[in-house]
Design an enzyme around this catalytic site. Sequence first.
Site, PDB file in Angstrom:
ATOM      1  N   LYS A  83      -4.843  -9.207  -6.937  1.00  0.00           N
ATOM      2  CA  LYS A  83      -5.801  -9.485  -6.392  1.00  0.00           C
ATOM      3  C   LYS A  83      -7.158  -8.519  -6.953  1.00  0.00           C
ATOM      4  O   LYS A  83      -6.712  -7.657  -7.013  1.00  0.00           O
ATOM      5  CB  LYS A  83      -5.961  -9.678  -5.028  1.00  0.00           C
ATOM      6  CG  LYS A  83      -5.702  -8.494  -4.206  1.00  0.00           C
ATOM      7  CD  LYS A  83      -5.744  -8.619  -2.527  1.00  0.00           C
ATOM      8  CE  LYS A  83      -5.769  -7.033  -1.922  1.00  0.00           C
ATOM      9  NZ  LYS A  83      -5.701  -7.015  -0.573  1.00  0.00           N
ATOM     10  N   LYS A 122       0.825  -1.282  -0.223  1.00  0.00           N
ATOM     11  CA  LYS A 122      -0.031   0.000   0.076  1.00  0.00           C
ATOM     12  C   LYS A 122       0.857   1.284   0.028  1.00  0.00           C
ATOM     13  O   LYS A 122       0.358   2.232  -0.505  1.00  0.00           O
ATOM     14  CB  LYS A 122      -1.049   0.142   1.344  1.00  0.00           C
ATOM     15  CG  LYS A 122      -2.153  -1.108   1.156  1.00  0.00           C
ATOM     16  CD  LYS A 122      -3.247  -0.607   1.886  1.00  0.00           C
ATOM     17  CE  LYS A 122      -4.533  -1.427   1.690  1.00  0.00           C
ATOM     18  NZ  LYS A 122      -5.585  -1.359   2.743  1.00  0.00           N
ATOM     19  N   LYS A 165     -10.582  -2.973  -4.410  1.00  0.00           N
ATOM     20  CA  LYS A 165     -11.223  -1.756  -4.479  1.00  0.00           C
ATOM     21  C   LYS A 165     -10.364  -0.742  -4.931  1.00  0.00           C
ATOM     22  O   LYS A 165     -10.915   0.321  -5.376  1.00  0.00           O
ATOM     23  CB  LYS A 165     -11.889  -1.147  -3.016  1.00  0.00           C
ATOM     24  CG  LYS A 165     -12.752  -2.058  -2.246  1.00  0.00           C
ATOM     25  CD  LYS A 165     -13.044  -1.558  -0.951  1.00  0.00           C
ATOM     26  CE  LYS A 165     -13.127  -2.773  -0.027  1.00  0.00           C
ATOM     27  NZ  LYS A 165     -13.645  -2.719   1.102  1.00  0.00           N
TER      28      LYS A 165
HETATM   29  P1  TYM Z   1     -10.942  -5.522   3.291  1.00  0.00           P
HETATM   30  O1  TYM Z   1     -11.864  -4.381   3.657  1.00  0.00           O
HETATM   31  O2  TYM Z   1      -9.919  -5.126   2.443  1.00  0.00           O
HETATM   32  O3  TYM Z   1     -11.678  -6.798   2.927  1.00  0.00           O
HETATM   33  C1  TYM Z   1     -12.745  -7.215   3.553  1.00  0.00           C
HETATM   34  C2  TYM Z   1     -12.408  -8.785   3.489  1.00  0.00           C
HETATM   35  O4  TYM Z   1     -12.685  -9.427   2.164  1.00  0.00           O
HETATM   36  C3  TYM Z   1     -11.615 -10.223   1.748  1.00  0.00           C
HETATM   37  N1  TYM Z   1     -11.089  -9.802   0.633  1.00  0.00           N
HETATM   38  C4  TYM Z   1     -10.769 -10.956  -0.288  1.00  0.00           C
HETATM   39  N2  TYM Z   1     -10.820 -12.006  -0.398  1.00  0.00           N
HETATM   40  C5  TYM Z   1     -10.606 -12.705  -1.669  1.00  0.00           C
HETATM   41  N3  TYM Z   1     -10.271 -12.388  -2.721  1.00  0.00           N
HETATM   42  C6  TYM Z   1     -10.105 -10.933  -2.852  1.00  0.00           C
HETATM   43  N4  TYM Z   1      -9.735 -10.556  -3.964  1.00  0.00           N
HETATM   44  C7  TYM Z   1     -10.260 -10.317  -1.469  1.00  0.00           C
HETATM   45  N5  TYM Z   1     -10.548  -8.858  -1.391  1.00  0.00           N
HETATM   46  C8  TYM Z   1     -10.826  -8.637  -0.049  1.00  0.00           C
HETATM   47  C9  TYM Z   1     -10.404  -9.784   2.970  1.00  0.00           C
HETATM   48  O5  TYM Z   1      -9.575 -10.713   3.139  1.00  0.00           O
HETATM   49  C10 TYM Z   1     -11.457  -9.651   4.320  1.00  0.00           C
HETATM   50  O6  TYM Z   1     -11.553 -10.442   4.694  1.00  0.00           O
HETATM   51  N6  TYM Z   1      -7.650  -4.970   7.182  1.00  0.00           N
HETATM   52  C11 TYM Z   1      -8.963  -5.870   6.883  1.00  0.00           C
HETATM   53  C12 TYM Z   1     -10.294  -5.138   7.758  1.00  0.00           C
HETATM   54  C13 TYM Z   1     -10.262  -5.563   9.185  1.00  0.00           C
HETATM   55  C14 TYM Z   1     -10.154  -6.977   9.455  1.00  0.00           C
HETATM   56  C15 TYM Z   1     -10.188  -6.636  11.097  1.00  0.00           C
HETATM   57  C16 TYM Z   1     -10.509  -7.969   9.458  1.00  0.00           C
HETATM   58  C17 TYM Z   1      -9.966  -4.552  10.268  1.00  0.00           C
HETATM   59  N7  TYM Z   1      -9.892  -5.210  11.235  1.00  0.00           N
HETATM   60  C18 TYM Z   1     -10.308  -7.361  11.990  1.00  0.00           C
HETATM   61  C19 TYM Z   1     -10.661  -9.175  10.223  1.00  0.00           C
HETATM   62  C20 TYM Z   1     -10.242  -8.815  11.571  1.00  0.00           C
HETATM   63  C21 TYM Z   1      -9.385  -5.330   5.680  1.00  0.00           C
HETATM   64  O7  TYM Z   1      -8.779  -4.451   4.914  1.00  0.00           O
HETATM   65  O8  TYM Z   1     -10.254  -5.923   4.768  1.00  0.00           O
END
Ligand code: TYM
Length: 331
Positions: free
Chosen positions: A194, A110, A197
């Site tokens: 991947k 990032k 967004k």
């Molecule tokens: P975020 O907002 O990027 O994504 C949310 C969830 O979607 C999954 N994900 C994917 N899985 C498979 N293929 C993809 N291309 C893909 N893109 C996104 C992510 O793995 C995630 O499960 N840091 C985290 C948010 C967070 C969190 C937490 C998660 C904050 N605190 C505590 C678990 C526990 C994030 O940015 O996810």
Amino acid sequence: MRVVSGIQPTGDLHLGNLLGAILRWVRMQDEAECLFFLADLHALTVDGDPTTLRANVREMAAALLASGIDPAKSILFAQSQVREHSELAWILQCVARMGWLNRMTQFKDKSGKNKEGSSVGLFTYPVLQAADVLLYNATHVPVGDDQKQHIELARDIALKFNNDFEVELFTVPEPFIGGGTAARVMSLRDGSAKMSKSDPSDMSRINLTDSDEAIAQKVRKARTDPDPIEADPAGLDSRPEAKNLVGIYAAVTGSSVEAVAAQFAGQGFGTFKLALADALIGLIAPLRTKLVELRGDPAEIDRILAAGADKARALAAPTLAEAYRAVGLTT
Ligand code: TYM
């Protein structure tokens, strides 16, 4: 068993989120006590606009409700409304080591070439994420593959805290990945990136808000190669775009990659893409309709989030009080 997971309220919910995490969350609601939250504090780690952030929290909450998160079964809330997350994160920042955070690949991805200009929050992001799950003594954290390293860090922080302060305060959480869901959904334009967004091309992802026509068009234009699908799925290993589409079809239809490869063996992607578009529209269209309905009642969404935050706070406060005691801030 206690399940905790979050999603950043930035942009639309996309197919990667849905297949990698959210559809799993929906299933887990019937198996365990679940807490799901909008990670709005995490969204602050990159520059954004305050009005957009507020709107995005509501929109993402509506998208989760539309996808099947049921506030009667799960606690749904916005992270910033439970101050214990920030307070525990500070204590855990004093437990986590620089070396551990230096290894986090998401920060490298990032921050890119702009490491010096990145916010400190982007660097310590995974510590806040550790606080998110340790506050509630989560046993299982359902996430996509890209979050695995962060959950492993949360495990290390929990173990070090318990060890340093000679307490049994934090449960060591398990990342919960795959198992009927696609752990890694890739971009429709590039099989090595991947689905995300932050990809500037909207053609790279399928959003919950996409019309049926947009879904069909994105699938039609998805990058593939001229070869037909092979019956042996191992043949897909050297064809990342083809492998991604077959994986998406398997996840959406609830079948295995082997079964899909066998079903379409010998056929080109022209035919396969028609079936894939149909399956995706079948999954997404009803969720989109529900989302539009929910948007019509923002007060109800606010009520659900406020009630969720009250419940989350009641669970978080005792853990934070114990952490204060353990480190010597209170007696
Ligand atoms: P975020 O907002 O990027 O994504 C949310 C969830 O979607 C999954 N994900 C994917 N899985 C498979 N293929 C993809 N291309 C893909 N893109 C996104 C992510 O793995 C995630 O499960 N840091 C985290 C948010 C967070 C969190 C937490 C998660 C904050 N605190 C505590 C678990 C526990 C994030 O940015 O996810």
